[in-house]
Structures are given as structure tokens and as C-alpha cells.
Design an enzyme around this catalytic site. Structure first.
Site, short mmCIF file in Angstrom:
data_model
loop_
_atom_site.label_atom_id
_atom_site.label_comp_id
_atom_site.label_asym_id
_atom_site.label_seq_id
_atom_site.Cartn_x
_atom_site.Cartn_y
_atom_site.Cartn_z
N ASP A 1 -28.62 4.46 -15.58
CA ASP A 1 -27.97 4.71 -16.88
C ASP A 1 -28.79 5.60 -17.80
OD1 ASP A 1 -25.84 3.09 -16.35
OD2 ASP A 1 -26.51 1.42 -17.62
N LYS B 1 -24.37 1.36 -25.41
CA LYS B 1 -23.17 1.98 -24.80
C LYS B 1 -22.21 0.89 -24.36
CE LYS B 1 -24.15 0.76 -20.30
NZ LYS B 1 -23.38 -0.24 -19.55
O1 C5P Z 1 -30.57 1.89 -11.70
P1 C5P Z 1 -30.81 0.56 -12.31
O2 C5P Z 1 -32.28 0.20 -12.32
O3 C5P Z 1 -30.20 0.37 -13.64
O4 C5P Z 1 -30.08 -0.47 -11.35
C1 C5P Z 1 -30.39 -1.83 -11.34
C2 C5P Z 1 -29.82 -2.42 -10.06
O5 C5P Z 1 -28.40 -2.43 -10.13
C3 C5P Z 1 -30.17 -1.65 -8.81
O6 C5P Z 1 -31.40 -2.06 -8.29
C4 C5P Z 1 -29.00 -2.01 -7.91
O7 C5P Z 1 -29.21 -3.30 -7.35
C5 C5P Z 1 -27.84 -2.13 -8.86
N1 C5P Z 1 -27.07 -0.88 -8.95
C6 C5P Z 1 -26.25 -0.51 -7.90
N2 C5P Z 1 -25.53 0.66 -7.98
C7 C5P Z 1 -25.58 1.43 -9.06
C8 C5P Z 1 -26.40 1.06 -10.17
C9 C5P Z 1 -27.13 -0.09 -10.06
O8 C5P Z 1 -26.16 -1.21 -6.89
N3 C5P Z 1 -24.85 2.53 -9.12
#
Ligand code: C5P
Length: 278
Positions: free
Chosen positions: A136, A11
Site C-alpha cells: 500500500d 485511506k
Molecule cells: O505488502 P504488505 O506488507 O502490506 O502485506 C502484508 C501481507 O498481506 C503480506 O505478507 C501478504 O500475506 C498479504 N498480502 C497479499 N497480497 C497482497 C497484499 C498483501 O497476500 N496483494
């Protein structure tokens, strides 16, 4: 069914706005994402006496840290089924790239197992598991473009913007997503770098993570500016938290020639891909 092969697409975020930091540590987002059907990992499921996982890229963890394995564990827990398949992941999407490869692999794993076992999980349950795996992941459960809010897990299908040709360029280093978000509130713009929204066929291309990511990785700011100085490039933007930069190509632009020039003038180790958005 004894075997199944799925393609898990990458993406890009056409726009990514951070609305603020939340109490749970995540950031509130409003982002428009489109898939790149031509850039995809391949996930092959073959019936087997028990579950096993292998990945053709040795730099990707093939243990319980891999999002595919995490998705399998959640499927087993939610259904009580053994997920007795040998799963082989063939990586094409680079990781640490902001292209959603790991999230897409996890979503395809859930969809694949649910299909192979004749749909023991409802769509709602798959959604719930997907959001617990990563912000995501739910986006990749549905085809097409979507506007994603909340921490990224609330999906509203969006009318697909007119498909356009892009070039992706990525240096060898990756950017850890948590690091990009952690730096966001304190980050400053680098003078001379373009952060303002760029209009592309009515879509305002913008990414609030450029500020923290460019500050830490100046090369990415330089790469974006270099692309924007070229006539054949209609717009250029950081993909998600990086480290890929995408360029929207004008009609007649020669992606190979632009890549060669970037490799020659900026970094011989740049990875590249060119194709259409969906
Ligand atoms: O949800 P995901 O595991 O992809 O997110 C990885 C990291 O990115 C989270 O632990 C957080 O630190 C940061 N993040 C965030 N806000 C979001 C998505 C991700 O702070 N909306």
C-alpha cells in the site's frame, strides 16, 4: 531546513477485488482507493545530531519494526546520508484497522527526508523503496484517488469520485492482514450477510476480503448488516482487511447519533470517526 511536519492521511478501499493467488505468495489485486485527508497521523522531523524515533502511542512499536524506521533505514542505505533527524510520530489513525496508517507513515517519511535533503532520490527510486516496504505504500506517495493493481503497488491515478461523507466504526480488536489473505481462497459467505456490490454514485462498492474476515470475526458482519438496516446509511463496507467498517452517509445523517446507537446496541468500545473522502 531544520524541521518539517507532514500529515499522513488514512485511506479506504471503495472496491477491492482479488484476482488470484500469485507464485510469490501475494494476491493479485484490482483496488480503487481514496484518501481521508481529515484523518491523518502527524510526522515531525527536527534536525538532531543523530537519527532517533519516538511515537506517542505506546501500543505501536518504536523500534526497527516500525515502518517509519524501516523507511529511514532504506533512505540511509540508498543515499548514504545519515537522516540525522529526531522523528516524532503522533498517531491518530488506529492500527490493524485496514486504514493504511503504517503505510502512509512510511510514505510520508520517505517524502519528508527526500525534501529535507534537497531530493537525493528520484521519484522512481522512492517508488521502488516504497513498494519494498509494503503493497500500500506507493499509493500514499501521490495525492488523490488511484486504481492499484499488481499486489497493490502499481498505481494509476483515478478521477476522484465525488467526495462523500463517511462514518468509520472500529471495534477494539484489529485484523492481521496476512491472516485475512491466507483465509480468502477457502472462505465461505455467511448466509444473510450482504456481500454484493453496492452502487454509490456510479462506484460499485465491494471488498473480496469481507468473506474471510467476516467468517473469522462475525461481529464485523453483524456491524455491517446493522448499518445497512438504517435509512441514513447509503452503503457500508469493510475497509481493506479490517477491522474498520465504513458507512457512506446520506444527506442529513447524524454521524454522532448513529455512533451512539451502535455503541449502545452493539459494542460500547467502538472507535469512530466521521468526515469526507477526498
Ligand atoms: O505488502 P504488505 O506488507 O502490506 O502485506 C502484508 C501481507 O498481506 C503480506 O505478507 C501478504 O500475506 C498479504 N498480502 C497479499 N497480497 C497482497 C497484499 C498483501 O497476500 N496483494
Amino acid at each position: 531546513m531544520n524541521s518539517l511536519t507532514l500529515h499522513a492521511p488514512a485511506k479506504i478501499n471503495l472496491s477491492l477485488r482479488i484476482l488470484g493467488k500469485r507464485d510469490d505468495g501475494f494476491h493479485e489485486l484490482d483496488t480503487l482507493m481514496v484518501k481521508l485527508p481529515g484523518l491523518a497521523d502527524e510526522i515531525q522531523f527536527d534536525a538532531s545530531p543523530e537519527f532517533s524515533f519516538a511515537c506517542d502511542d505506546p501500543s505501536v512499536p518504536s523500534d526497527e519494526h516500525n515502518l517509519v524506521v524501516k523507511a529511514v533505514r532504506q533512505f540511509q542505505e540508498a543515499t548514504g546520508l545519515p537522516a540525522s533527524y529526531r522523528i516524532l510520530l503522533r498517531k491518530t489513525i488506529p492500527h490493524g484497522a485496514g486504514l493504511g496508517g503504517g503505510s502512509s507513515d512510511a510514505a510520508s517519511t520517505l517524502l519528508g527526508l527526500n525534501r529535507l535533503y534537497a531530493r537525493p532520490l528520484t521519484e522512481e527510486k522512492i517508488q521502488e523503496i516504497a513498494s519494498s516496504l509494503g503493497s500500500d505504500v506507493p499509493f500514499f506517495l501521490l495525492p488523490g484517488a488511484a486504481r492499484c493493481t499488481g499486489r497493490g503497488e502499481k498505481i494509476t491515478p483515478a478521477p476522484a469520485p465525488v467526495p462523500f461523507r463517511i462514518l468509520l466504526l472500529k471495534p477494539a480488536f484489529g485484523v492481521p492482514t496476512p491472516d485475512a489473505y491466507r483465509r480468502w481462497s477457502q472462505s465461505q459467505e455467511i448466509p444473510g450477510i450482504r456481500y454484493a456490490p453496492q452502487d454509490l454514485a456510479g462506484v460499485q462498492l465491494t471488498n473480496d476480503l469481507e468473506r474471510p474476515v467476516f467468517e473469522k470475526h462475525r461481529f464485523l458482519a453483524e456491524l455491517k448488516q446493522w448499518l445497512l438496516t438504517r435509512n441514513e446509511i447509503a452503503a457500508a463496507l469493510l475497509c481493506g482487511s479490517g477491522s474498520t467498517i465504513f458507512a457512506a452517509l446520506s444527506d442529513g445523517a447524524d454521524a454522532k447519533q448513529i455512533t451512539r446507537a451502535a455503541q449502545c446496541e452493539l459494542d460500547p468500545g467502538l472507535w469512530s470517526w466521521s468526515g469526507l473522502t477526498s
